[in-house]
Every structure is written in structure tokens, then in C-alpha cells.
Design a protein around this motif. Sequence first.
Motif, PDB file in Angstrom:
ATOM      1  N   GLY A 257       0.770  -1.201  -0.048  1.00 60.17           N
ATOM      2  CA  GLY A 257       0.049   0.003   0.030  1.00 60.17           C
ATOM      3  C   GLY A 257       0.872   1.190  -0.212  1.00 60.17           C
ATOM      4  O   GLY A 257       0.477   2.417  -0.056  1.00 60.17           O
ATOM      5  N   ALA A 335      -4.272  -0.880  -3.699  1.00 59.67           N
ATOM      6  CA  ALA A 335      -3.626  -1.889  -3.033  1.00 59.67           C
ATOM      7  C   ALA A 335      -4.179  -1.697  -1.451  1.00 59.67           C
ATOM      8  O   ALA A 335      -4.436  -2.833  -0.626  1.00 59.67           O
ATOM      9  CB  ALA A 335      -2.189  -1.815  -2.673  1.00 59.67           C
ATOM     10  N   ASN A 336      -4.459  -0.342  -0.965  1.00 61.42           N
ATOM     11  CA  ASN A 336      -5.024  -0.398   0.249  1.00 61.42           C
ATOM     12  C   ASN A 336      -6.364  -0.675   0.213  1.00 61.42           C
ATOM     13  O   ASN A 336      -6.760  -1.133   1.305  1.00 61.42           O
ATOM     14  CB  ASN A 336      -4.704   1.083   0.731  1.00 61.42           C
ATOM     15  CG  ASN A 336      -3.258   1.533   1.029  1.00 61.42           C
ATOM     16  OD1 ASN A 336      -2.815   0.779   2.048  1.00 61.42           O
ATOM     17  ND2 ASN A 336      -2.680   2.520   0.587  1.00 61.42           N
ATOM     18  N   GLY A 363      -1.684  -3.860   2.972  1.00 63.75           N
ATOM     19  CA  GLY A 363      -1.949  -3.400   1.518  1.00 63.75           C
ATOM     20  C   GLY A 363      -2.615  -4.830   1.099  1.00 63.75           C
ATOM     21  O   GLY A 363      -3.286  -5.455   1.711  1.00 63.75           O
TER      22      GLY A 363
END
Length: 453
Positions: A257, A335-336, A363
Motif C-alpha cells: 500500500g 492496494a490499500n 496492503g
Amino acid sequence: MSNPLSSLEVIALTKKHNYGTWRKQKNWNPSHLLSADGCYFTDGDGKRFLDFSSQLMCMNLGHNNPAVIQSIQDQASTLAYAAPFYATTARAELSKLLLDVLPPGMTKFFFTTSGTDANEAAFKIARMYTGKTKIISRYRSYHGSTSSSIAATGDPRRWPIEPSGKGHGVIFSPEVNCYKCPIRHTYPQCGIACADYLEHMIANEGDVAAVLVEPVVGTNGVLIPPPEYFPKLRKICDDHGVLLIADEVMSGWGRTGKWFAIDNWGVQPDILTTAKGITSAYVPLGLCATTQKIADFFEENYFAHGHTYEAHPMTLAPAIATIHKMQRLGLIDRANEMGAYLGEKLHALKASHPSIGNVRGLGLFWAVELVKDQQAKRPFNTWQEKLDGKPILVEQIAARMLSKGVVMQAWMSHFVLAPPLIVEKAQIDEAVAALDEALILADALLEAEPALI
């Protein structure tokens, strides 16, 4: 023109004439991977699989990205190779891009062809710069398979090929594992005792050039340090004149992330190594990056390292395309977002399976660790059993998932969940459902053999 090989012929020839890595050869039965696209690949029988570990936690863009493939084709038609003492457009463009995405202060680059090569370069640079010899690594770490990199690897893959003699100079400290602390402390009352232990080693060893860490440990369990660890470690290194090397081969390129895992703690390493996701693994490329302070040292001191394929233009062009694609798609934020969704699903899974001891991640980088019982935290299998080629429970569970069309990386007592950063919620649901069903093997073992607990 010869007739194309059948899938069975491909497998037979591969197994007969190639070495399978990290295994006894008699147990290797490779699948024939025929094609791939996005988060899926297809085998020689036409069966489609969800790739939920991005092959080896490296294909962050997923399979068959057109922009990256085009960059390879374009570079091949323009300049397929240049010796490392030439400047090339790809080299300059990638260097400029790296200044934007690497942790602040990383300004000088040495390009390699793999993560292990990048770590070899980092060790040499650290020793040349400091004039010291020893590298402190950590147990439950993996840093590569070449001579010095395997010497710096803490996990038992080092054991059968332990380098001997002078020149490697690696010693090991305890890993950071708040789920099962190797020095039996409890966070946060411990005051980050694992860092204190490392400082004690530096003070008593002498001649320490660098501390080598995976900011988030990869294959060995996605171990995430507490927030105080890296600021404290940075100060320890500064106080003792020791360099900090961040091995971001697996944890870099948006996986946690952030562009790089070390960014989660706002700490600048002296040297950063990476590979894998730098080209989404479409071509082999590694990177060893240093601060300007280290770079300035070599203005008047001999830089004693190099190889034929350093800064190979065919490896650099797809890295440029990969970074641009990640930026255009907003994959760091994604990704987060997807990681939060995956984490929620995995924590719910833990609540329904007594064989799950711990779930942890950042993430889109997660681990699910299995235990015989949640209180004692004992694993089902040992390293010696794996080295002896005996059946490992997580591998049996992974095989059951494979039959359901989901591939997930299994390692000793845990699974590494690291799907491509382009993964969709429906694909996360598919993978978690397959894991949910396959965990019946572990839960049933607890019920059938309570004496094991």
C-alpha cells in the motif's frame, strides 16, 4: 516445421532435464503453464486458475499487460543490448522515474538482473563504504540464493549449502514477530526488545558494516514490525555508524500500500534493494539504490563491482512501462482499498477455523498462519520435515485449493496471499472461499488427533 509438444511431453522433458528449485527432484511434478491474462493463468489442459500469489509475489500488474509487453518489443527493435559503460535512453528515463517513487534520498543506482544480485551489490557497497566486514541479518529471512545472499538468509534453506570460510561475515539477530516473539517478550511492554538485542550485537561484535532487513518479511510469514521498530533501528544504526539495508525485493512496488514497505514508517535506508515487481517480473531486473552520501564516497574511491548485464536496456524499458502503468491505474491506493477488503475477509475466516493462529498483513500482502492450537501456537510441521521431503499440511491444503482453481503460495506453516494489485473483490471472494473449504483438512486433524495439541 516440427509438431508442437503435447502438455505431457512438455512436463516430461522439463522434469527430466531441468532442476526443480528447493526440493528433492523425485517429488517435482510441475504443471504446464500455457498462457495467462490478468489475475489468471491457464494450464496445458485448458484449466484456468486464479493466481492469488502473483506467481512468486512478483507480478504486481498481473499477467499479459499490453503496455509492458509493447515496451519490451519496442526496446528489442531499437537497442537490444548495450554494455554497461554506455548511457542509454532507457537507463536515463528509468533513473529519472526512480527519483519520484523510491524513498526520499535514494539517488544513485546499480541495476542487476535479480534480487539476489542486488543484495550482493549492497553487501559489497556497504563493506567498501564503511571499511567494515560484518552484516547482521535476521532469522526468518530470505535474501537470495547466490553465495553471499544465501549466507545472509536466516531460514533453513541456508543449511544444506552453508558457505564456509572467510568473506561472508554474516551473523543473525532475532526476527521481529510480535505474534510469536523469538525472545519471548510481549509487545508493547517489551519496549521493542528485539531492536535492543540487535544493538547489543552491534556493540559486542565490532566491525559491523550493515544491518540487513526485509521491512516486511516476505516468504517467511509476512511479519510486520510494530510502529516503533524502524525509527528505533534507524537511530541505533546512526549511533553506531552502521548502514541500514532495506531488502524490498518482495515488499516493494505497491505491495504493502506504499511504493515501498519502508515508507510505512517514514524511515530512510542507506541502501535499498528490490526486484520482482519493478518490471512485474516480465523480464529479470533488480536494483541496488543508495543515498547520495554513499555515492559521493565513490567519486574518489574505486567502485569494485560490475557485470555484463548491468543496466541491460531490455530490462530497463519494461520497468519504465510498469511504473507508468501503476501510476495511471492508481495501484498504490488500490492496494490499500483491496487490502482492507481482503483483511476483513481473512479475519472473519480466522473466527471460524480453530486451525488459524494468526492473520496479518499490509496492503495486498497477507499471511494466514496455521497452528495445532491457538494458545500454544505450535505449527503442524517442522523445517526438518520439509527438508526431508515429507508431506507438509499447508501444501496439502494448497493442493486442495488448486483442484478448486485457486493458486496460493504455501510455506511451512502459513500461506502468503499476494494477488496482483489489479485484483477485484469478486476474485478475493473466490480465493477466500477456496481457502475456507480447504481448511477442513487442518480443522479435521485437530479433531481427529487431539494428542497432537
